[in-house]
Design a protein around this motif. Sequence first.
Motif, short mmCIF file in Angstrom:
data_model
loop_
_atom_site.label_atom_id
_atom_site.label_comp_id
_atom_site.label_asym_id
_atom_site.label_seq_id
_atom_site.Cartn_x
_atom_site.Cartn_y
_atom_site.Cartn_z
N UNK A 152 -91.08 64.27 -49.70
CA UNK A 152 -91.36 62.86 -49.99
C UNK A 152 -91.54 62.61 -51.48
N UNK A 153 -92.06 63.59 -52.21
CA UNK A 153 -92.14 63.42 -53.66
C UNK A 153 -90.76 63.31 -54.27
N UNK A 154 -89.84 64.16 -53.82
CA UNK A 154 -88.49 64.07 -54.38
C UNK A 154 -87.81 62.78 -53.96
N UNK A 155 -88.09 62.31 -52.77
CA UNK A 155 -87.54 61.03 -52.33
C UNK A 155 -88.05 59.89 -53.19
N UNK A 156 -89.36 59.83 -53.42
CA UNK A 156 -89.93 58.67 -54.11
C UNK A 156 -89.58 58.69 -55.59
N UNK A 186 -93.98 50.84 -49.57
CA UNK A 186 -94.13 50.58 -51.00
C UNK A 186 -94.10 51.91 -51.76
N UNK A 187 -93.68 51.83 -53.01
CA UNK A 187 -93.64 53.04 -53.83
C UNK A 187 -95.03 53.66 -53.92
N UNK A 188 -96.05 52.86 -54.14
CA UNK A 188 -97.40 53.39 -54.25
C UNK A 188 -97.86 54.01 -52.93
N UNK A 189 -97.43 53.46 -51.80
CA UNK A 189 -97.83 54.01 -50.50
C UNK A 189 -97.28 55.42 -50.31
N UNK A 190 -96.08 55.67 -50.80
CA UNK A 190 -95.51 57.02 -50.67
C UNK A 190 -96.31 58.01 -51.52
N UNK A 191 -96.63 57.60 -52.75
CA UNK A 191 -97.45 58.49 -53.58
C UNK A 191 -98.83 58.71 -52.97
N UNK A 224 -100.83 67.44 -58.92
CA UNK A 224 -100.92 67.23 -60.37
C UNK A 224 -99.68 66.53 -60.89
N UNK A 225 -98.52 67.01 -60.47
CA UNK A 225 -97.25 66.44 -60.96
C UNK A 225 -97.00 65.06 -60.35
N UNK A 226 -97.17 64.93 -59.04
CA UNK A 226 -96.84 63.67 -58.38
C UNK A 226 -97.74 62.54 -58.86
N UNK A 227 -99.03 62.81 -59.01
CA UNK A 227 -99.95 61.76 -59.47
C UNK A 227 -99.68 61.38 -60.92
N UNK A 228 -99.24 62.34 -61.73
CA UNK A 228 -98.89 62.01 -63.12
C UNK A 228 -97.68 61.10 -63.15
#
Length: 628
Positions: A152-156, A186-191, A224-228
Amino acid sequence: MKTLSKYTSFVLLLFFLSGCAENWLDREPQNLILEDQIWNDPKLITGLLANYYDRLPHHTDLNHGSTTDQAIPIKEGWQDFAAYDEAMWSNNDDARNNIISYGFNRWRYWDYGLVRDINLALENIEKFSTKLSATQKTQFSAELRFLRAFVYFDLVKRMGGVPIVTKQLIYDYNGDPSYLQQPRNKEEEVYDFIASELDAVKEQLGNTGSNTRANKFTAMALKSRAMLYAASIAKYNNKMASPISTPGGEVGIPASKANDYYTKSLAASEEIIASGNYQLYKTNPNLGENFYEAVTKKSANQEIILAQDFLTSKDKRHGFTYDNIARNVREDNLSSSSITPSLNLVEDYEYLDGTSGELRTRNAGGSDYVYYDNLQDIFANKDARLYGTVIYPGTSFRGTPVQIQAGVKLWNASTNSFQNVESNTLGSTYEDGGLLTGSSGPQRSQTEVTNSGFYLRKYVDQTAMSSTRGIRSDMWWVRFRLGEIYLNASEAALELGKTADALKYVNVVRERAGFGANSLKTLSIEKLQNERRVELAFEDHRVWDLKRWRIAHEVWNGNASNPDAVIYALYPYRVVRPGHPTHGKYVFDKLVAPRFRAPRFFQMGNYYSSIEQLVIDNNPKIVRNPFH
């Protein structure tokens, strides 16, 4: 014959009447593995997990076409490292040197096949795993959820908000598939989903000490990476003159969420750093070799948090070294020199006194060359990460000098100027008995030899025979390492106004590269951007960093007069001027790489990849991305 037939029929009749037939027909097949066998055998489940790890997306580019395609396996999608500004392509075919503009389907990824398989596995563990212990079931489920969060990180990061699907979607053949059609979150919902999943499973993952399977700290590295990324988009997208967004929030994150995401990224980074489980690799006193080993050495390397491994003995190998090794040290005369680093990248590595990394090829007034006694002298006192990443003139690989010299500068007394003498024959000798053109080039038009004047060192295997087609390499691919985590922490701290912490974290990384302790006294986001460029070159960060900072369209603006959009080369020459003090010394020419054709052009529509029309046709609830 009739008697035998009657006897056979009689035996079969007794067989069926006795009930033996029922047992015989109910035998378990010997050539099929049943569901309850798979989900009660830890080895089989581990094998399935290995398949899912291998299917995780790796590189900047996947397939530029169908969204149903799965991620290109590691070391097969590496070619597009030469499609941006870290390097150019010096093998056959100039397509990557002539990209007029990046297509809107570039970086597209919509692999719900992998999401479905992971969801199915999670359901099957609950349904069939009656013989596994509760601890085993919990750990396997946690690992599957980690993998799903990774997908999901790579998707978003490529597509923006996507449908969050956590269960199988099963069609009942009633003629109406609408109940299966989910809109984009929403983009934020995926994160937020990624963060919550990682928090939920981090203590359940086990695999302590593993760098090839997820453990608690792997989950925190991904967080760490996704939230950044989420924080950067929330901040910098909203600083644009026209923020990129959709009315439903499928694209775009409110600026108000930036600090929360930076805080989560910093906390995850600091959890890893404070644990003491990982250390920056500092084993080799040669700082350049040390940095090379920090990424490539598999044993006794506490820097690596997660890597995709390969193993020659299991015939799990790849051809990355075969295709990218420097010309005069290759072991097969068939391929080499594909990705050749750019002068742009080389000059972003500073000198150790903190001055700009721009190479000094001309005197202060620009009227004459700077003359060097040795080829490598121009790189003296440079950031050690340069040596660990790039093979530059005057250096070696596998203990063999990589001979990089374009030709000679012959002094013409009648014109009072130098003229270039070059040869298409690699390793050729000039009439004075000295070297004319190096056995590793560079060459202006010849293929399979550097066009930029440099070769790649990072990830190129030093093991004997690893550059042969028959043996190949088992060099691993690092997904997360501590060097990145320090830089993530530094950036998040800087954005939160914690400048002292930001300086502390970035200076630790710089000190390993040869800079003194606390070498930076002040820090800006631009400085950190350059630190990421030089520390993480060729580790699949460059495109994503420029995209999340919302500067890709400025750096790669398609303008041939913009040096950031053009690939530059460095060509070394030996001076031939008998009787003069400069005779036998070396000079360097900076030039646009001769095979480079079109400036890099990143458009606003490249920040989010286009969604394939087939996806929209199958699900009308899917909203298109902006500019498509």
